[in-house]
Design an enzyme around this catalytic site. Structure first.
Site, PDB file in Angstrom:
ATOM      1  N   GLY A  44      12.161 -36.322  16.036  1.00 48.42           N
ATOM      2  CA  GLY A  44      12.689 -37.068  14.892  1.00 48.42           C
ATOM      3  C   GLY A  44      12.351 -38.541  14.999  1.00 48.42           C
ATOM      4  N   TYR A  48       8.705 -19.361  22.386  1.00 49.98           N
ATOM      5  CA  TYR A  48       9.573 -20.011  21.398  1.00 49.98           C
ATOM      6  C   TYR A  48      10.495 -18.986  20.741  1.00 49.98           C
ATOM      7  CZ  TYR A  48      11.065 -22.084  16.991  1.00 49.98           C
ATOM      8  OH  TYR A  48      11.825 -22.509  15.937  1.00 49.98           O
TER       9      TYR A  48
END
Length: 321
Positions: free
Chosen positions: A33, A136
């Protein structure tokens, strides 16, 4: 909220503030982010990792609901470093669940459609056998199973959401692990070739980020719970060649495409069954794919013009309405 400075998190901050939520607390280590995503937003930011248990406890201390979005995303990234994906996505989720359990908070956890993996049956129903094809996907399945186990063992009120190919403004594009739509949009805006891994006929249930944040905000405000995972998508099935055709209409010119070998761990087709979602969120409404892509292209064009145009690059113009 964890991961609040990321793509979905920052959009969710906007949605929650628009709904006049009394306080929005963000914990984010800014590994993916950005501070820019939160500029001008009245949120309380804790810059820390979800692996820092004391920081997590501090951020969660006043929470009624924790929306857990922080993760180490991307199938290719997990192939490059499986241990890191496991640590963040599994151990990090456990830290969140423990902190929420201590204060009695409701928890919404973001899982992934990647857990379905090699199970080829369509549409993807939550009760079908998971068949994850990447570290993942395994880590996200473990995270959602821990979440549901905390509900069963400790009576933590939880909702485990499986996200399907979310796209929209603020999604990161400038790195090797970017998702397909931001890669396509940035390449189109820059006038570069679009890279397609495989033949382009692989399908996805693309979901606009505003649909996702509206449902997540509703889940938090109503403290929605469910005793199993819940798909968050609308049952669409669009192949990559169709996405490229839509982008060509939006931009108003033909886009050059380079075809590459398929990537390990990628699934061929994905489409959500929406039965449970419709029961829990009967008012949820999808955005039309072309209008959502047009809004996404416009955001990237604005960013291109003000932030990351490279020397010698000329931004394109959108097709006239």
């Amino acid at each position: 909220m964890t991961g609040g400075a990321g793509f979905i998190g920052a959009n969710l901050c906007n949605t929650l503030l628009a709904r006049k939520v009394s306080e929005v607390i963000v914990i984010d280590d800014f590994s993916t982010g950005t501070h820019m995503n939160l500029e001008g937003l009245a949120v309380d930011v804790h810059e820390a990792s979800i692996l820092d248990r004391s920081a997590v406890d501090k951020a969660v201390a006043r929470a009624d609901t924790v929306i857990h979005l922080a993760a180490r995303p991307s199938v290719p990234r997990s192939l490059a470093d499986p241990l890191a994906s496991n640590e963040v996505n599994v151990t990090g989720t456990l830290n969140i669940l423990e902190a929420a359990r201590r204060v009695g908070a409701h928890v919404v956890v973001a899982s992934s459609s990647s857990v379905y993996g090699g199970n080829q049956k369509l549409p993807k129903k939550e009760g079908m056998l998971p068949c994850p094809l990447s570290p993942y996907a395994v880590s996200k399945l473990a995270a959602e199973n821990y979440t549901l186990a905390y509900a069963a063992c400790f009576e933590v009120p939880v909702l485990a959401i499986r996200l399907f190919n979310v796209f929209g403004p603020m999604q990161s594009s400038g790195h090797a692990y970017a998702a397909v739509i931001p890669q396509f949009v940035e390449a189109a805006v820059r006038g570069h070739e679009l890279q397609v891994h495989g033949d382009g006929r692989q399908t996805r249930d693309f979901t606009y980020v505003r649909s996702v944040t509206e449902i997540l905000a509703d889940a938090a405000l109503r403290r929605v719970v469910h005793n199993g995972p819940v798909n968050l998508a609308f049952g669409t099935r669009t192949n990559l060649l169709t996405v490229i055709q839509i982008l060509e209409r939006i931009i108003g010119r033909r886009l050059d495409v380079e075809y590459l070998t398929p990537r390990p761990g990628d699934v061929r087709d994905s489409q959500a069954d929406t039965g449970i979602l419709r029961t829990l969120f009967p008012a949820a409404t999808p955005y039309h794919l072309e209008s959502a892509l047009a809004s996404t292209v416009q955001w990237y064009m604005n960013r291109f013009a003000t932030e990351y145009r490279r020397p010698g690059e000329t931004p394109i113009s959108l097709a006239a309405e």
